[in-house]
Design a protein around this motif. Sequence first.
Motif, PDB file in Angstrom:
ATOM      1  N   UNK A  55       4.867   6.675 -16.083  1.00  0.00           N
ATOM      2  CA  UNK A  55       3.983   7.233 -17.107  1.00  0.00           C
ATOM      3  C   UNK A  55       3.596   6.182 -18.148  1.00  0.00           C
ATOM      4  N   UNK A  56       4.350   5.068 -18.198  1.00  0.00           N
ATOM      5  CA  UNK A  56       3.970   3.978 -19.100  1.00  0.00           C
ATOM      6  C   UNK A  56       2.665   3.334 -18.621  1.00  0.00           C
ATOM      7  N   UNK A  57       1.840   2.910 -19.590  1.00  0.00           N
ATOM      8  CA  UNK A  57       0.661   2.129 -19.246  1.00  0.00           C
ATOM      9  C   UNK A  57       1.102   0.812 -18.592  1.00  0.00           C
ATOM     10  N   UNK A  58       0.341   0.283 -17.632  1.00  0.00           N
ATOM     11  CA  UNK A  58      -1.006   0.706 -17.253  1.00  0.00           C
ATOM     12  C   UNK A  58      -1.054   1.739 -16.140  1.00  0.00           C
ATOM     13  N   UNK A  59       0.119   2.091 -15.533  1.00  0.00           N
ATOM     14  CA  UNK A  59       0.081   3.050 -14.434  1.00  0.00           C
ATOM     15  C   UNK A  59      -0.066   4.481 -14.927  1.00  0.00           C
ATOM     16  N   UNK A  60       0.337   4.735 -16.194  1.00  0.00           N
ATOM     17  CA  UNK A  60       0.219   6.060 -16.783  1.00  0.00           C
ATOM     18  C   UNK A  60      -0.489   6.008 -18.114  1.00  0.00           C
ATOM     19  N   UNK A  61      -0.290   7.061 -18.907  1.00  0.00           N
ATOM     20  CA  UNK A  61      -1.029   7.206 -20.160  1.00  0.00           C
ATOM     21  C   UNK A  61      -0.157   7.102 -21.407  1.00  0.00           C
ATOM     22  N   UNK A  62       1.113   6.686 -21.257  1.00  0.00           N
ATOM     23  CA  UNK A  62       2.001   6.521 -22.406  1.00  0.00           C
ATOM     24  C   UNK A  62       1.971   5.049 -22.804  1.00  0.00           C
ATOM     25  N   UNK A  63       1.366   4.747 -23.924  1.00  0.00           N
ATOM     26  CA  UNK A  63       1.184   3.342 -24.293  1.00  0.00           C
ATOM     27  C   UNK A  63       2.517   2.682 -24.581  1.00  0.00           C
ATOM     28  N   UNK A  64       2.705   1.517 -23.976  1.00  0.00           N
ATOM     29  CA  UNK A  64       3.885   0.695 -24.224  1.00  0.00           C
ATOM     30  C   UNK A  64       3.503  -0.736 -23.867  1.00  0.00           C
ATOM     31  N   UNK A  65       3.701  -1.654 -24.807  1.00  0.00           N
ATOM     32  CA  UNK A  65       3.320  -3.041 -24.573  1.00  0.00           C
ATOM     33  C   UNK A  65       4.058  -3.933 -25.551  1.00  0.00           C
ATOM     34  N   UNK A  66       4.093  -5.243 -25.264  1.00  0.00           N
ATOM     35  CA  UNK A  66       4.752  -6.165 -26.176  1.00  0.00           C
ATOM     36  C   UNK A  66       4.507  -7.607 -25.774  1.00  0.00           C
ATOM     37  N   UNK A  67       4.173  -8.426 -26.736  1.00  0.00           N
ATOM     38  CA  UNK A  67       3.888  -9.835 -26.467  1.00  0.00           C
ATOM     39  C   UNK A  67       5.053 -10.536 -25.777  1.00  0.00           C
ATOM     40  N   UNK A  68       6.263 -10.285 -26.236  1.00  0.00           N
ATOM     41  CA  UNK A  68       7.422 -11.003 -25.721  1.00  0.00           C
ATOM     42  C   UNK A  68       8.192 -10.218 -24.653  1.00  0.00           C
ATOM     43  N   UNK A  69       7.705  -9.053 -24.247  1.00  0.00           N
ATOM     44  CA  UNK A  69       8.400  -8.257 -23.238  1.00  0.00           C
ATOM     45  C   UNK A  69       8.499  -9.023 -21.925  1.00  0.00           C
ATOM     46  N   UNK A  70       9.693  -9.005 -21.325  1.00  0.00           N
ATOM     47  CA  UNK A  70       9.908  -9.747 -20.093  1.00  0.00           C
ATOM     48  C   UNK A  70       9.888 -11.248 -20.287  1.00  0.00           C
ATOM     49  N   UNK A  71      10.283 -11.700 -21.481  1.00  0.00           N
ATOM     50  CA  UNK A  71      10.278 -13.131 -21.785  1.00  0.00           C
ATOM     51  C   UNK A  71      11.062 -13.887 -20.712  1.00  0.00           C
ATOM     52  N   UNK A  72      10.482 -14.911 -20.089  1.00  0.00           N
ATOM     53  CA  UNK A  72      11.122 -15.541 -18.932  1.00  0.00           C
ATOM     54  C   UNK A  72      12.493 -16.137 -19.211  1.00  0.00           C
ATOM     55  N   UNK A  73      12.722 -16.698 -20.400  1.00  0.00           N
ATOM     56  CA  UNK A  73      14.038 -17.260 -20.697  1.00  0.00           C
ATOM     57  C   UNK A  73      15.074 -16.139 -20.793  1.00  0.00           C
ATOM     58  N   UNK A  74      14.740 -15.082 -21.506  1.00  0.00           N
ATOM     59  CA  UNK A  74      15.646 -13.937 -21.627  1.00  0.00           C
ATOM     60  C   UNK A  74      15.935 -13.325 -20.268  1.00  0.00           C
ATOM     61  N   UNK A  75      14.900 -13.065 -19.514  1.00  0.00           N
ATOM     62  CA  UNK A  75      15.082 -12.386 -18.228  1.00  0.00           C
ATOM     63  C   UNK A  75      15.855 -13.260 -17.243  1.00  0.00           C
ATOM     64  N   UNK A  76      15.606 -14.556 -17.258  1.00  0.00           N
ATOM     65  CA  UNK A  76      16.363 -15.466 -16.392  1.00  0.00           C
ATOM     66  C   UNK A  76      17.845 -15.453 -16.766  1.00  0.00           C
ATOM     67  N   UNK A  77      18.120 -15.456 -18.074  1.00  0.00           N
ATOM     68  CA  UNK A  77      19.513 -15.404 -18.532  1.00  0.00           C
ATOM     69  C   UNK A  77      20.166 -14.100 -18.095  1.00  0.00           C
ATOM     70  N   UNK A  78      19.471 -12.985 -18.303  1.00  0.00           N
ATOM     71  CA  UNK A  78      20.033 -11.689 -17.929  1.00  0.00           C
ATOM     72  C   UNK A  78      20.278 -11.574 -16.434  1.00  0.00           C
TER      73      UNK A  78
END
Length: 445
Positions: free
Chosen positions: A283-306
Amino acid sequence: MNHDESRALYDRALSVMPGGVNSSVRATQPYPFFIERGDGAHVVDADGNRYLDYVLGYGPLLYGHDMPEPVRAAVQSHASEGPMYGAPTEVEVKHAEFVSRHVPSVEMIRFVNSGTEATVSAVRLARAYTGRDKIVIMQGGYHGAQESTLVEGEPGDVHPSTRGIPESFAEHTIPVPFNDFEAVRDVFETHGDDIAAVLTEPILGNKGIVMPVDGYLEHLRNLTEDHDALLVFDEVITGFRVGGLQCAQGKFGITPDVTTFGKIIGGGFPVGAIGGKSEIIEQFTPSGNVFQSGTFSGHPVTIAAGYEYLKYAAENDVYDHVNRLGEKLRRGITDIVEDQAPNYTVVGTDSMFKTVFTREGPADLDGCCPAGCKQRESCPRYDYCPKNGADVAKADTERWKRIFWQEMKEQGVFLTVNQFESQFVSYAHTDEDIEETLEAYKEAL
């Protein structure tokens, strides 16, 4: 211990930061010590004082302050190739696949930047998915600095718990006591058709560590299913710490509709995530209609560490080690408390621990939980153990903050500043560290 440099830094900080800190939990009396660096299971402050660290960044540092080599290599590689791009990267896909393979509730996941952002987005998602407005939360639960959950009171008499939040926000939030079967059942009988979700930590982790009594999480699961509401687990603290890679939901055998994450899932870097059933998360955008977004979301350094953080845990004895030391520490504290402060309650599970300065207890401690309160009805302490946030708030919280915490600090043990925040054991801790910590407890208590 000498703290001249920390005192001077705090004096400077007061001129440029409110209260001299950037998070209120870091404020201590008369002033905080400023950390210069981490070293395994220790931190070293600006004056060169060395402390055994059980705060661990308030939970994210499963490995202490020395990242395993695969984690360090991944962080350095991604940082050197460019900090971020505003476009997807392969490591986001790998991390999402890893989490969805291991956590029972997660079919899809959206990475964000903090636990607060995750719970804000989860509340918005639940309201949109159900077409309802009301959210049930637990008194004493914590879901970040967001308007929908910073409330206090009883059903029918709810108010914001901080200035700056309009009363209208609280109108849609219903706080109930954790572990109270009847209270949450009554709320659903009154408001069931208007409730979008129950949002709860499976274990209260910001109010002294309160375990669920037998059947309570099942009760929430059944109520939400019966009323077509969502069950949302906030596993920002417990995620990948309690229950290993399956998280607390795996440990308790309860699968929520949506789960929020933070802390460990980002390997010590800023992170949050919302996972759950595909039909809901889509349901989150872009597949749905619930807006959710962020410039740093999925930041590659963070995600690689995790990703490397959790992969290393899957391939090594990380949880066996931290859980064994956690139990050893709780057992040791329980023995000390029985001898020196029998009213106090030792709480925690897996690699989490705390001592709650409760004011009452049974005359005979035979048969009590030996390594942290499990909320067993057969335990002689059962009627005295904290069952919810209000019970913990009745403890001797000032004694912890003004005396005990200071005494432990002077003995070189860094604990969370107040009575309520969880404490943690890391992969960097050793049996010798636990023995040293127990000796400090003996002295301080």
